[in-house]
Scaffold this active site. Sequence first.
Site, PDB file in Angstrom:
ATOM      1  N   SER A   1      -8.786  -5.118   1.262  1.00 52.71           N
ATOM      2  CA  SER A   1      -9.298  -5.867   2.416  1.00 52.71           C
ATOM      3  C   SER A   1      -9.522  -7.310   1.980  1.00 52.71           C
ATOM      4  O   SER A   1      -9.635  -7.590   0.773  1.00 52.71           O
ATOM      5  CB  SER A   1     -10.649  -5.258   2.835  1.00 52.71           C
ATOM      6  OG  SER A   1     -11.322  -6.080   3.761  1.00 52.71           O
TER       7      SER A   1
ATOM      8  N   TYR B   1     -19.030  -1.539   1.249  1.00 52.74           N
ATOM      9  CA  TYR B   1     -17.610  -1.781   1.544  1.00 52.74           C
ATOM     10  C   TYR B   1     -17.043  -2.847   0.615  1.00 52.74           C
ATOM     11  O   TYR B   1     -15.961  -2.699   0.046  1.00 52.74           O
ATOM     12  CB  TYR B   1     -17.497  -2.212   3.010  1.00 52.74           C
ATOM     13  CG  TYR B   1     -16.095  -2.297   3.560  1.00 52.74           C
ATOM     14  CD1 TYR B   1     -15.445  -1.173   4.060  1.00 52.74           C
ATOM     15  CD2 TYR B   1     -15.424  -3.511   3.613  1.00 52.74           C
ATOM     16  CE1 TYR B   1     -14.161  -1.261   4.598  1.00 52.74           C
ATOM     17  CE2 TYR B   1     -14.146  -3.612   4.141  1.00 52.74           C
ATOM     18  CZ  TYR B   1     -13.516  -2.482   4.634  1.00 52.74           C
ATOM     19  OH  TYR B   1     -12.247  -2.580   5.160  1.00 52.74           O
TER      20      TYR B   1
HETATM   21  P1  NAD Z   1      -9.200   3.677  11.224  1.00 51.00           P
HETATM   22  O1  NAD Z   1     -10.612   4.117  11.459  1.00 51.00           O
HETATM   23  O2  NAD Z   1      -8.320   3.393  12.385  1.00 51.00           O
HETATM   24  O3  NAD Z   1      -8.431   4.698  10.302  1.00 51.00           O
HETATM   25  C1  NAD Z   1      -9.044   5.303   9.197  1.00 51.00           C
HETATM   26  C2  NAD Z   1      -8.237   6.510   8.822  1.00 51.00           C
HETATM   27  O4  NAD Z   1      -8.895   7.140   7.718  1.00 51.00           O
HETATM   28  C3  NAD Z   1      -8.159   7.556   9.937  1.00 51.00           C
HETATM   29  O5  NAD Z   1      -6.892   8.202   9.860  1.00 51.00           O
HETATM   30  C4  NAD Z   1      -9.269   8.530   9.563  1.00 51.00           C
HETATM   31  O6  NAD Z   1      -9.067   9.842  10.081  1.00 51.00           O
HETATM   32  C5  NAD Z   1      -9.155   8.498   8.061  1.00 51.00           C
HETATM   33  N1  NAD Z   1     -10.338   8.953   7.350  1.00 51.00           N
HETATM   34  C6  NAD Z   1     -11.629   8.542   7.484  1.00 51.00           C
HETATM   35  N2  NAD Z   1     -12.412   9.248   6.666  1.00 51.00           N
HETATM   36  C7  NAD Z   1     -11.609  10.101   5.994  1.00 51.00           C
HETATM   37  C8  NAD Z   1     -11.837  11.095   5.006  1.00 51.00           C
HETATM   38  N3  NAD Z   1     -13.050  11.367   4.534  1.00 51.00           N
HETATM   39  N4  NAD Z   1     -10.760  11.800   4.548  1.00 51.00           N
HETATM   40  C9  NAD Z   1      -9.519  11.557   5.030  1.00 51.00           C
HETATM   41  N5  NAD Z   1      -9.258  10.640   5.956  1.00 51.00           N
HETATM   42  C10 NAD Z   1     -10.294   9.921   6.423  1.00 51.00           C
HETATM   43  O7  NAD Z   1      -9.359   2.391  10.292  1.00 51.00           O
HETATM   44  P2  NAD Z   1      -8.336   1.260   9.838  1.00 51.00           P
HETATM   45  O8  NAD Z   1      -8.894  -0.031  10.302  1.00 51.00           O
HETATM   46  O9  NAD Z   1      -6.933   1.610  10.135  1.00 51.00           O
HETATM   47  O10 NAD Z   1      -8.585   1.309   8.261  1.00 51.00           O
HETATM   48  C11 NAD Z   1      -7.636   1.737   7.326  1.00 51.00           C
HETATM   49  C12 NAD Z   1      -7.910   1.041   6.011  1.00 51.00           C
HETATM   50  O11 NAD Z   1      -7.740  -0.364   6.167  1.00 51.00           O
HETATM   51  C13 NAD Z   1      -9.329   1.247   5.487  1.00 51.00           C
HETATM   52  O12 NAD Z   1      -9.302   1.427   4.098  1.00 51.00           O
HETATM   53  C14 NAD Z   1     -10.009  -0.056   5.843  1.00 51.00           C
HETATM   54  O13 NAD Z   1     -11.078  -0.331   4.992  1.00 51.00           O
HETATM   55  C15 NAD Z   1      -8.867  -1.025   5.666  1.00 51.00           C
HETATM   56  N6  NAD Z   1      -9.018  -2.301   6.343  1.00 51.00           N
HETATM   57  C16 NAD Z   1      -9.163  -2.374   7.695  1.00 51.00           C
HETATM   58  C17 NAD Z   1      -9.298  -3.612   8.283  1.00 51.00           C
HETATM   59  C18 NAD Z   1      -9.421  -3.773   9.768  1.00 51.00           C
HETATM   60  O14 NAD Z   1      -9.685  -4.887  10.228  1.00 51.00           O
HETATM   61  N7  NAD Z   1      -9.211  -2.751  10.565  1.00 51.00           N
HETATM   62  C19 NAD Z   1      -9.296  -4.768   7.516  1.00 51.00           C
HETATM   63  C20 NAD Z   1      -9.162  -4.657   6.143  1.00 51.00           C
HETATM   64  C21 NAD Z   1      -9.032  -3.420   5.572  1.00 51.00           C
END
Ligand code: NAD
Length: 257
Positions: free
Chosen positions: A139, A152
């Site tokens: 991130s 985080y």
């Molecule tokens: P999201 O909530 O849409 O997706 C998260 C995914 O992880 C889902 O498929 C969920 O079912 C799964 N998940 C959650 N807990 C779990 C567990 N215990 N075991 C297995 N699967 C699990 O979120 P996202 O925004 O797509 O995030 C994905 C990654 O990207 C994360 O690591 C997040 O930190 C990172 N990220 C997101 C952003 C953003 O702005 N959305 C920015 C930077 C980094």
Amino acid sequence: MLEGKTAVVTGSTSGIGLGIALSLARRGANIVLNGFGDIETAKAEFAGLAGVRCGYHGADMSKPAEIEDLMRYAEADFGGVDILVNNAGIQYVADVQDFPVEKWDAILAINLSSAFHTTRLAIPGMKARNWGRVINVASAHGLVASAQKSAYVAAKHGLVGFTKAVALETATTGVTVNAICPGWVLTPLVQRQVEARAEREGVSIEEAKRRLLGEKQPSLQFVTPEQLGELAVFLCSDAASNVRGVAWNMDGAWVAQ
Ligand code: NAD
């Protein structure tokens, strides 16, 4: 380009993980999905892709024994893991003195330790085949901090450090290890933060989105899962074989400030 390769993408039932899985599948990779929620809808996205197998394993990424089972499943049913995308992640927002201990433990387990477990289990096969790609979804918070996100930020900085260490261990092999550092992406994880902000500040959802972007992301646009998917495809290409140990931000200039 990726025909015959298998990608395990953790947390790929929605958001960024699903976007990356789809980009890899469009280049021919077989996909092992993982995560919670509407699995059938996620799987349906892959149905039309000729020659692509899509499997699913429901491992809870906070549980090492279940992670081992996921990796065994990929090995047994798909013949091994060529591309590992460590993407599963959760968020919780509170000042450190109010941060629930169980939320700290869960964020560290899912956002950081799960990548250790999948990686330690995937690397031997990748080394044996002398080809592999590990892509850790960190991130902008793997590079800089924000208040109220101590767990985080610690986990994502840890993931960037982990990426560098394993990149060094594999530097003379056909296995590369890199991190992607997204800025704001409008996924369910961020939608919840938008809604909380709208509620807290008494503004509309659209205004809360504008404020969220205005605070951190100079482009004033959300990054998309599709754009991140294409970055992952590049990291899987031969052209990227000397991209090693980087933390590559795609963040609308967030960390340039
Ligand atoms: P999201 O909530 O849409 O997706 C998260 C995914 O992880 C889902 O498929 C969920 O079912 C799964 N998940 C959650 N807990 C779990 C567990 N215990 N075991 C297995 N699967 C699990 O979120 P996202 O925004 O797509 O995030 C994905 C990654 O990207 C994360 O690591 C997040 O930190 C990172 N990220 C997101 C952003 C953003 O702005 N959305 C920015 C930077 C980094």
